[in-house]
Design a protein around this motif. Sequence first.
Motif, short mmCIF file in Angstrom:
data_model
loop_
_atom_site.label_atom_id
_atom_site.label_comp_id
_atom_site.label_asym_id
_atom_site.label_seq_id
_atom_site.Cartn_x
_atom_site.Cartn_y
_atom_site.Cartn_z
N ALA A 175 0.72 -1.26 0.03
CA ALA A 175 -0.12 0.07 0.06
C ALA A 175 0.77 1.20 0.18
O ALA A 175 0.74 2.13 -0.58
CB ALA A 175 -0.79 -0.14 1.22
N ALA A 176 2.10 1.17 0.74
CA ALA A 176 2.79 2.34 0.88
C ALA A 176 3.66 2.64 -0.65
O ALA A 176 3.56 3.74 -1.06
CB ALA A 176 4.03 2.09 1.72
N TRP A 233 15.97 9.64 -5.93
CA TRP A 233 15.42 10.34 -4.64
C TRP A 233 14.64 9.15 -3.84
O TRP A 233 14.72 9.19 -2.71
CB TRP A 233 14.65 11.37 -5.21
N ARG A 234 13.81 8.30 -4.63
CA ARG A 234 12.95 7.24 -4.12
C ARG A 234 13.80 6.40 -3.52
O ARG A 234 13.62 5.84 -2.30
CB ARG A 234 12.00 6.94 -5.27
N PHE A 235 14.86 5.84 -4.15
CA PHE A 235 15.42 5.00 -3.45
C PHE A 235 16.26 5.64 -2.05
O PHE A 235 16.41 4.70 -1.07
CB PHE A 235 16.91 4.42 -4.29
N ASP A 236 16.82 6.64 -2.06
CA ASP A 236 17.57 7.28 -1.25
C ASP A 236 16.09 7.51 0.10
O ASP A 236 16.73 7.09 1.02
CB ASP A 236 18.11 8.64 -1.55
N TRP A 237 15.17 7.95 -0.20
CA TRP A 237 14.14 8.33 0.74
C TRP A 237 13.60 6.67 1.35
O TRP A 237 13.77 6.86 2.75
CB TRP A 237 13.02 8.68 0.05
N GLN A 283 3.22 6.01 -2.74
CA GLN A 283 4.55 6.47 -3.69
C GLN A 283 4.20 6.87 -4.90
O GLN A 283 4.61 8.11 -5.34
CB GLN A 283 5.63 5.55 -3.40
N GLN A 284 3.38 6.05 -5.79
CA GLN A 284 3.13 6.52 -7.23
C GLN A 284 2.25 7.67 -7.16
O GLN A 284 2.30 8.57 -7.90
CB GLN A 284 2.40 5.26 -7.72
N ALA A 302 -1.27 12.25 0.92
CA ALA A 302 -0.54 11.21 0.55
C ALA A 302 0.68 10.98 0.88
O ALA A 302 1.18 9.91 1.37
CB ALA A 302 -0.58 11.16 -1.05
N TYR A 303 1.53 12.32 0.75
CA TYR A 303 2.79 11.97 1.42
C TYR A 303 2.94 11.84 2.81
O TYR A 303 3.82 11.23 3.23
CB TYR A 303 3.55 13.38 0.98
N GLN A 304 1.88 12.51 3.55
CA GLN A 304 1.99 12.28 4.96
C GLN A 304 1.79 10.60 5.28
O GLN A 304 2.32 10.25 6.22
CB GLN A 304 1.05 13.43 5.66
N ALA A 305 0.88 10.14 4.68
CA ALA A 305 0.33 8.87 4.80
C ALA A 305 1.52 7.81 4.36
O ALA A 305 1.76 6.94 5.04
CB ALA A 305 -0.94 8.42 4.11
#
Length: 347
Positions: A22-23, A293-297, A27-28, A64-67
């Motif tokens: 779900a996460a 950025w996604r991988f680093d996050w 992200q998408q 969405a980002y907070q979730a």
Amino acid sequence: MQFDLGQRGRAMMDFEVTTRLAASRLQQTVEGELADAGLDAQGLPEDMEERHRVIDSALAGSTAYQARALLGEWCAKQHGRAAEQAFEEISGSIVPALEQLREGGTTITVHDVDAPRYWSQTWFHRTRGGWDAGPWNGFIHGELVHKKYVSKIFPGDIYGNRRAVLKSLPRADYRRILEIGTSSGHHSVAIAEVFPDARLTGIDPSLRMLEQAQRVANEKGLSWDLHTGVGETMPMFADASFDLVTAYAIHHEMPVKAIEAIFAEAFRVLEPGGDMIMADVARTQSLDRMTAWRFDWLARWGGEPFWRSTAKLDMEPMARAAGFVDVRGWQPNPGRDPYIIYGRKPV
């Protein structure tokens, strides 16, 4: 290993997988919001910290980002705890069987080696207390976290990748193989499948993980020679002892100096004409800035303090500096793991 989780443990692990997936869907959504705000890969800053600041600012009001952040924190903390609790539910029935698997052809030699601080003082993957915190951490990590969680959320065949790396080697007749970073034995199993006639030696700083690798090998009727220690310094192995040195997904869990030392030690213990092949996470320079950025996050949430410094390394010059020739690094699946580095010790 064949075993059944209890009803509660199975439900907890399934919930962790569902939450993590779900996460990923969130992200998408988040990246779609960034696109709507006019932020794409080309427009993001080159510096990673600045990239995080720009994205955090753009998504300051995004639910969405907070979730996504909330689920990221939940998954990072809870998947290990869920695995521990799932094990506790069945420990009474499974521990005797695990104890029996200490007996067999695979041995563990415990050396008096001081574990490096980067390993002993880091809770990789948010594992409470580190890899050796509990007597059954090897089983919990290898059979529950890895097979009941990681393999189900990984985009691709996480075990098939290991076999593919080994099959890309120029020879099929290796007889003395050293694996650096054996852990709970997943890459070791791939080595045994691809090179069934070879003698496998493994080294890892975690005794708990090696105990699980021993159980895996004994259950399969295999004879591995396992040692506690680190790849940066391996005095227990003589010069020119092996014809292949390999590792899978260990570099991103250590600082750059340790990686340099591993290449040097791999070169030393290889016989002339021997091969080195190692694999790790995708190189930052091969990714667009949004993917990087996604991988680093994800690495920041997931407890990977050395990910960023390792992922941006060009390992080809490091391998050449150690003495390897015919060096090449490549990614079979652009934009995804693994990154493979190969070299040969000249005759």
